[in-house]
Scaffold this motif. Sequence first.
Motif, PDB file in Angstrom:
ATOM      1  N   LEU A  46      -0.886  -0.293  -5.602  1.00 57.39           N
ATOM      2  CA  LEU A  46      -0.258   0.376  -6.738  1.00 57.39           C
ATOM      3  C   LEU A  46      -1.302   0.692  -7.811  1.00 57.39           C
ATOM      4  O   LEU A  46      -2.301  -0.008  -7.920  1.00 57.39           O
ATOM      5  CB  LEU A  46       0.841  -0.525  -7.314  1.00 57.39           C
ATOM      6  CG  LEU A  46       2.091  -0.689  -6.445  1.00 57.39           C
ATOM      7  CD1 LEU A  46       2.970  -1.795  -6.999  1.00 57.39           C
ATOM      8  CD2 LEU A  46       2.866   0.613  -6.354  1.00 57.39           C
ATOM      9  N   PRO A  47      -1.116   1.746  -8.574  1.00 57.42           N
ATOM     10  CA  PRO A  47       0.082   2.599  -8.674  1.00 57.42           C
ATOM     11  C   PRO A  47       0.141   3.751  -7.670  1.00 57.42           C
ATOM     12  O   PRO A  47       1.018   4.599  -7.772  1.00 57.42           O
ATOM     13  CB  PRO A  47      -0.014   3.130 -10.103  1.00 57.42           C
ATOM     14  CG  PRO A  47      -1.483   3.252 -10.347  1.00 57.42           C
ATOM     15  CD  PRO A  47      -2.106   2.075  -9.632  1.00 57.42           C
ATOM     16  N   CYS A  48      -0.783   3.795  -6.728  1.00 58.69           N
ATOM     17  CA  CYS A  48      -0.761   4.857  -5.724  1.00 58.69           C
ATOM     18  C   CYS A  48       0.341   4.561  -4.703  1.00 58.69           C
ATOM     19  O   CYS A  48       0.221   3.630  -3.897  1.00 58.69           O
ATOM     20  CB  CYS A  48      -2.115   4.954  -5.019  1.00 58.69           C
ATOM     21  SG  CYS A  48      -2.147   6.171  -3.682  1.00 58.69           S
ATOM     22  N   LEU A  49       1.413   5.344  -4.734  1.00 60.63           N
ATOM     23  CA  LEU A  49       2.551   5.082  -3.851  1.00 60.63           C
ATOM     24  C   LEU A  49       2.199   5.307  -2.383  1.00 60.63           C
ATOM     25  O   LEU A  49       2.770   4.677  -1.500  1.00 60.63           O
ATOM     26  CB  LEU A  49       3.742   5.961  -4.250  1.00 60.63           C
ATOM     27  CG  LEU A  49       4.376   5.630  -5.605  1.00 60.63           C
ATOM     28  CD1 LEU A  49       5.538   6.582  -5.892  1.00 60.63           C
ATOM     29  CD2 LEU A  49       4.860   4.181  -5.633  1.00 60.63           C
ATOM     30  N   LYS A  50       1.244   6.198  -2.124  1.00 53.66           N
ATOM     31  CA  LYS A  50       0.826   6.423  -0.736  1.00 53.66           C
ATOM     32  C   LYS A  50       0.194   5.160  -0.168  1.00 53.66           C
ATOM     33  O   LYS A  50       0.457   4.779   0.985  1.00 53.66           O
ATOM     34  CB  LYS A  50      -0.160   7.597  -0.666  1.00 53.66           C
ATOM     35  CG  LYS A  50      -0.576   7.947   0.756  1.00 53.66           C
ATOM     36  CD  LYS A  50      -1.489   9.169   0.774  1.00 53.66           C
ATOM     37  CE  LYS A  50      -1.896   9.525   2.188  1.00 53.66           C
ATOM     38  NZ  LYS A  50      -2.797  10.717   2.220  1.00 53.66           N
ATOM     39  N   SER A  51      -0.647   4.494  -0.956  1.00 52.06           N
ATOM     40  CA  SER A  51      -1.251   3.234  -0.519  1.00 52.06           C
ATOM     41  C   SER A  51      -0.210   2.129  -0.459  1.00 52.06           C
ATOM     42  O   SER A  51      -0.190   1.319   0.478  1.00 52.06           O
ATOM     43  CB  SER A  51      -2.379   2.834  -1.472  1.00 52.06           C
ATOM     44  OG  SER A  51      -3.442   3.752  -1.411  1.00 52.06           O
ATOM     45  N   ALA A  52       0.673   2.092  -1.458  1.00 54.73           N
ATOM     46  CA  ALA A  52       1.693   1.043  -1.506  1.00 54.73           C
ATOM     47  C   ALA A  52       2.627   1.128  -0.310  1.00 54.73           C
ATOM     48  O   ALA A  52       3.110   0.114   0.191  1.00 54.73           O
ATOM     49  CB  ALA A  52       2.481   1.145  -2.805  1.00 54.73           C
ATOM     50  N   ARG A  53       2.882   2.334   0.166  1.00 50.40           N
ATOM     51  CA  ARG A  53       3.753   2.538   1.327  1.00 50.40           C
ATOM     52  C   ARG A  53       3.219   1.808   2.555  1.00 50.40           C
ATOM     53  O   ARG A  53       3.970   1.405   3.436  1.00 50.40           O
ATOM     54  CB  ARG A  53       3.854   4.035   1.606  1.00 50.40           C
ATOM     55  CG  ARG A  53       4.592   4.420   2.872  1.00 50.40           C
ATOM     56  CD  ARG A  53       6.068   4.333   2.707  1.00 50.40           C
ATOM     57  NE  ARG A  53       6.761   4.995   3.815  1.00 50.40           N
ATOM     58  CZ  ARG A  53       7.859   4.552   4.373  1.00 50.40           C
ATOM     59  NH1 ARG A  53       8.410   3.454   3.946  1.00 50.40           N
ATOM     60  NH2 ARG A  53       8.428   5.209   5.359  1.00 50.40           N
TER      61      ARG A  53
END
Length: 348
Positions: free
Chosen positions: A115-122
């Motif tokens: 986070l805060p990168c939602l692509k990475s968090a996914r």
Amino acid sequence: AGANIPVINTMANDTNPWLNFSINSGTGNPAHMNIGNLNMRLNNNDKAWGEATLLLTKQVQNSYLRFLNSYSNDKDRELFFAPYVEFIRQLFLLWERHPNVVAVELLNEPPPSGLPCLKSARKSRTAVWMFYAHVLDELDKRGVHPDAPVALQDVSGSLPEANHLFDKLFREPDAKCGAWETAMLHKWASKGKLVLSFHFYPGFATQVELPEMLKLAQKEAAKFGQVPVFLSEFWCETAKEMAETMAEAANGGVDAVTYWHYVDQEYTGEPGWYKYPREIKDIGEPVGPNGEVNMEAWKLYLETVHDESFIGGDIDGAEGGQSGVLNLIPAEVPVKTKKAKHTTKNVH
């Protein structure tokens, strides 16, 4: 619209909040920074811990993602991965002398990462399970054949389908591990050395009741050939409710269950494994569960940290302990009981 993200708190007018107990500062033993630096205490008290204040910082999110991928980078493998695996090996050597050990858990409530990168968090779930597979492989290479099994948790200690929004944000379906990683997990499961561990703390990560959570655990365990399931944490307000929940979980099919958490309250006089001298108790708690500071008590407590006479500290969800829970487990779970109040206690 949106969610309020917790922010790091510091004492007013403190221009260098992280100096005390920091490395090479000469202001205290750095090993005690978590309990001796007052600004740290504003962010690791019971309320802040439950709100994941520290876990949502950029520092933790970036370093944690790097840690999960450390097996794939030569430098990080030397800095992080190899020492971590050695730590796990030492845990096995220690705990194999104790027959009451359920399992050795690799990570406790592994948080979402990136986070805060939602692509990475996914990809949080995939990153965690791939990390597990590489740790198991390294243990094999080092000839570690533990008596106790390895316990593995999903993201935040919860389970897939316990909260569909959480799944969409942080879990790719079935953790998109490669064929090699999947085979490694199944290899340890086939040896009887894998346990699925999960926590039950209703909140953002878990929005189902306990009976449904137990079914989800069995469903997830079946993916590894029906490995044992271990409800390794939950919390209720009273010892009686804890005991009844343990019985409910056992009747619901778990192979092991432990609660948060046993404390000898006669010894500590507190709801956790920390203890204050009488002169401090007479004044009040140095830092309360919501981060409120009693400066008079804090100054006395700080002296015990510096001279290392302190006994623990109320940090990182250390509260909520009970004594005598096992003595209260009923022979039969009542068909209808007052619903125990399960909370987000100690969620991290």
